[in-house]
Design a protein around this motif. Structure first.
Motif, PDB file in Angstrom:
ATOM      1  N   ALA A   1     -32.841   1.184 -59.151  1.00  0.00           N
ATOM      2  CA  ALA A   1     -33.403   1.323 -57.804  1.00  0.00           C
ATOM      3  C   ALA A   1     -32.316   1.165 -56.745  1.00  0.00           C
ATOM      4  N   ALA A   2     -31.408   0.206 -56.964  1.00  0.00           N
ATOM      5  CA  ALA A   2     -30.303   0.032 -56.013  1.00  0.00           C
ATOM      6  C   ALA A   2     -29.420   1.271 -55.980  1.00  0.00           C
ATOM      7  N   TRP A   3     -29.200   1.875 -57.120  1.00  0.00           N
ATOM      8  CA  TRP A   3     -28.372   3.088 -57.195  1.00  0.00           C
ATOM      9  C   TRP A   3     -29.033   4.248 -56.454  1.00  0.00           C
ATOM     10  N   ILE A   4     -30.334   4.448 -56.703  1.00  0.00           N
ATOM     11  CA  ILE A   4     -31.043   5.555 -56.055  1.00  0.00           C
ATOM     12  C   ILE A   4     -31.106   5.339 -54.547  1.00  0.00           C
ATOM     13  N   ALA A   5     -31.437   4.093 -54.124  1.00  0.00           N
ATOM     14  CA  ALA A   5     -31.483   3.802 -52.688  1.00  0.00           C
ATOM     15  C   ALA A   5     -30.113   4.002 -52.051  1.00  0.00           C
ATOM     16  N   GLY A   6     -29.066   3.611 -52.776  1.00  0.00           N
ATOM     17  CA  GLY A   6     -27.713   3.807 -52.262  1.00  0.00           C
ATOM     18  C   GLY A   6     -27.367   5.275 -52.102  1.00  0.00           C
ATOM     19  N   LEU A   7     -27.772   6.088 -53.068  1.00  0.00           N
ATOM     20  CA  LEU A   7     -27.502   7.525 -52.976  1.00  0.00           C
ATOM     21  C   LEU A   7     -28.216   8.150 -51.772  1.00  0.00           C
ATOM     22  N   VAL A   8     -29.473   7.735 -51.546  1.00  0.00           N
ATOM     23  CA  VAL A   8     -30.228   8.262 -50.409  1.00  0.00           C
ATOM     24  C   VAL A   8     -29.557   7.857 -49.097  1.00  0.00           C
ATOM     25  N   ALA A   9     -29.201   6.553 -48.983  1.00  0.00           N
ATOM     26  CA  ALA A   9     -28.543   6.078 -47.759  1.00  0.00           C
ATOM     27  C   ALA A   9     -27.178   6.732 -47.581  1.00  0.00           C
ATOM     28  N   PHE A  10     -26.472   6.954 -48.681  1.00  0.00           N
ATOM     29  CA  PHE A  10     -25.156   7.598 -48.630  1.00  0.00           C
ATOM     30  C   PHE A  10     -25.270   8.996 -48.042  1.00  0.00           C
ATOM     31  N   LEU A  11     -26.253   9.755 -48.498  1.00  0.00           N
ATOM     32  CA  LEU A  11     -26.432  11.111 -47.990  1.00  0.00           C
ATOM     33  C   LEU A  11     -26.937  11.097 -46.548  1.00  0.00           C
ATOM     34  N   ALA A  12     -27.802  10.125 -46.216  1.00  0.00           N
ATOM     35  CA  ALA A  12     -28.339  10.049 -44.861  1.00  0.00           C
ATOM     36  C   ALA A  12     -27.266   9.704 -43.838  1.00  0.00           C
ATOM     37  N   ALA A  13     -26.188   9.066 -44.286  1.00  0.00           N
ATOM     38  CA  ALA A  13     -25.106   8.693 -43.360  1.00  0.00           C
ATOM     39  C   ALA A  13     -24.258   9.886 -42.938  1.00  0.00           C
ATOM     40  N   GLY A  14     -24.540  11.059 -43.466  1.00  0.00           N
ATOM     41  CA  GLY A  14     -23.719  12.224 -43.166  1.00  0.00           C
ATOM     42  C   GLY A  14     -23.751  12.660 -41.710  1.00  0.00           C
ATOM     43  N   TRP A  15     -24.786  12.227 -40.946  1.00  0.00           N
ATOM     44  CA  TRP A  15     -24.883  12.660 -39.544  1.00  0.00           C
ATOM     45  C   TRP A  15     -23.996  11.844 -38.623  1.00  0.00           C
ATOM     46  N   LEU A  16     -23.433  10.743 -39.115  1.00  0.00           N
ATOM     47  CA  LEU A  16     -22.604   9.883 -38.273  1.00  0.00           C
ATOM     48  C   LEU A  16     -21.223  10.503 -38.046  1.00  0.00           C
ATOM     49  N   PRO A  17     -20.521  10.068 -37.004  1.00  0.00           N
ATOM     50  CA  PRO A  17     -19.122  10.494 -36.813  1.00  0.00           C
ATOM     51  C   PRO A  17     -18.256  10.053 -37.985  1.00  0.00           C
ATOM     52  N   ARG A  18     -17.054  10.617 -38.058  1.00  0.00           N
ATOM     53  CA  ARG A  18     -16.219  10.453 -39.248  1.00  0.00           C
ATOM     54  C   ARG A  18     -15.923   8.994 -39.610  1.00  0.00           C
TER      55      ARG A  18
END
Length: 337
Positions: A66-83
């Motif tokens: 669950a931690a891995w899946i949640a991390g993957l979702v949050a990782f992809l969601a962070a793509g909208w932030l500046p570099r």
């Protein structure tokens, strides 16, 4: 190269930990009793309740998954932030996932190792030294896994200038009487900054919850899931992981999470550079609270705004000299216009 690092850190590292722990659990299954001690069984304490081996393995592997899946979702969601903030948020997520997976799966393997070749749950005897090691070793594995994930994240990329958005003073006038802004001219200075202490605090809370639950549930039962409380509260900090400071021809604006304030240039008498030492910052924070509008987010060099009512407001700012120049130039233009 950077993409390969991210794939290795958020994908291969936790995946390898999960695969290794699952394979070891399956290899040991024939040497384990059907049930394990859930309460008691440590030192001279008798076994009070038991838990099926398969249930325990499913719970702990499930927490890591669950931690891995949640991390993957949050990782992809962070793509909208500046570099730069995107890099550090993703690095924090990567570290948290690796640390949680490493700690929880180490607990599983250590608990199963203590029960190898035991006929029943009553035959599983865990010494207090082994119990202490079961708490200490996962923490060490979490630290090592987190460091590996951090190394895989690498350094933050260099900022690319955005030609569509100004990042400094749009116009600076060296004369004694500043000229008013021309028609259609927009004067703007802004700064966006990631607050890494808040990011790491949120990551620490997210890691602590599964670690506590994984330690408590096998030994105290269902009530041990209360250890997830820090993880539940961690998302509260996410809106406060960065702040934005903007200065234009009308006002100075600060955004920090859900907190916003605006200060018209007409209310500012002057701007100057100041320094706030850490001890004073801590004392003021404890006495007045973190919501005090005169308290900057971080100690060090700050932007000091002297207001027309005689008060002073301190603002956290990375490029203090440029911000001082921006406020004074724009304030003078407003007065001259």
């Amino acid at each position: 190269m950077r993409r390969a690092r991210w794939i290795a850190g958020i994908g291969l590292l936790p995946g390898a930990l999960l695969a290794g722990a699952t394979a070891t659990t399956l290899a040991w299954r024939g040497r384990l009793p059907d049930r394990l001690p859930n309460q008691g069984g440590v030192g001279d304490r008798p076994v009070e309740t038991t838990i099926p081996v398969d249930t325990l393995a499913a719970l702990l592997i499930g927490v890591a998954l669950a931690a891995w899946i949640a991390g993957l979702v949050a990782f992809l969601a962070a793509g909208w932030l500046p570099r730069t903030p995107r890099h550090w948020l993703r690095a924090g997520i990567q570290v948290a996932v690796a640390a949680v997976a490493g700690a929880v799966l180490t607990i599983l393997l250590m608990v199963l190792n203590a029960a190898l070749d035991a006929a029943t749950a009553a035959d599983v005897r865990i010494s207090w030294a082994y119990f202490a090691a079961t708490m200490a070793t996962p923490a060490g594995v979490a630290v090592v896994s987190g460091l590996v994930a951090l190394l895989l994240a690498g350094r933050a990329p260099a900022q690319r200038p955005d030609p569509r958005q100004p990042t400094g003073v749009a116009a600076t006038v060296a004369t004694d009487r500043p000229a008013p802004a021309g028609d259609g001219e927009r004067l703007l200075w802004w700064e966006s900054r990631s607050l890494r202490p808040v990011v790491w605090a949120a990551a620490a809370l997210a890691i602590t919850g599964p670690l506590l639950a994984a330690l408590l549930v096998p030994f105290v039962g269902v009530s041990g899931w209360a250890g997830l409380a820090p993880t539940v509260t961690a998302p509260i900090l996410l809106p406060f992981t960065r702040y934005r400071l903007a200065i234009d021809a009308r006002e100075v604006r600060l955004a920090f999470g859900l907190y916003r304030w605006r200060l018209p240039l007409t209310a500012i008498a002057s701007a100057e550079e100041a320094r706030l030492d850490a001890s004073t910052w801590l004392v003021r924070g404890m006495l007045r609270g973190a919501t005090d509008p005169t308290l900057p987010l971080l100690p060090g060099r700050v932007l000091a705004l002297r207001l027309t009512d005689g008060t002073r407001r301190l603002v956290t700012c990375r490029d203090v000299a440029t911000a001082v120049e921006a406020v004074n130039t724009l304030r003078a233009r407003v007065a001259a216009g």
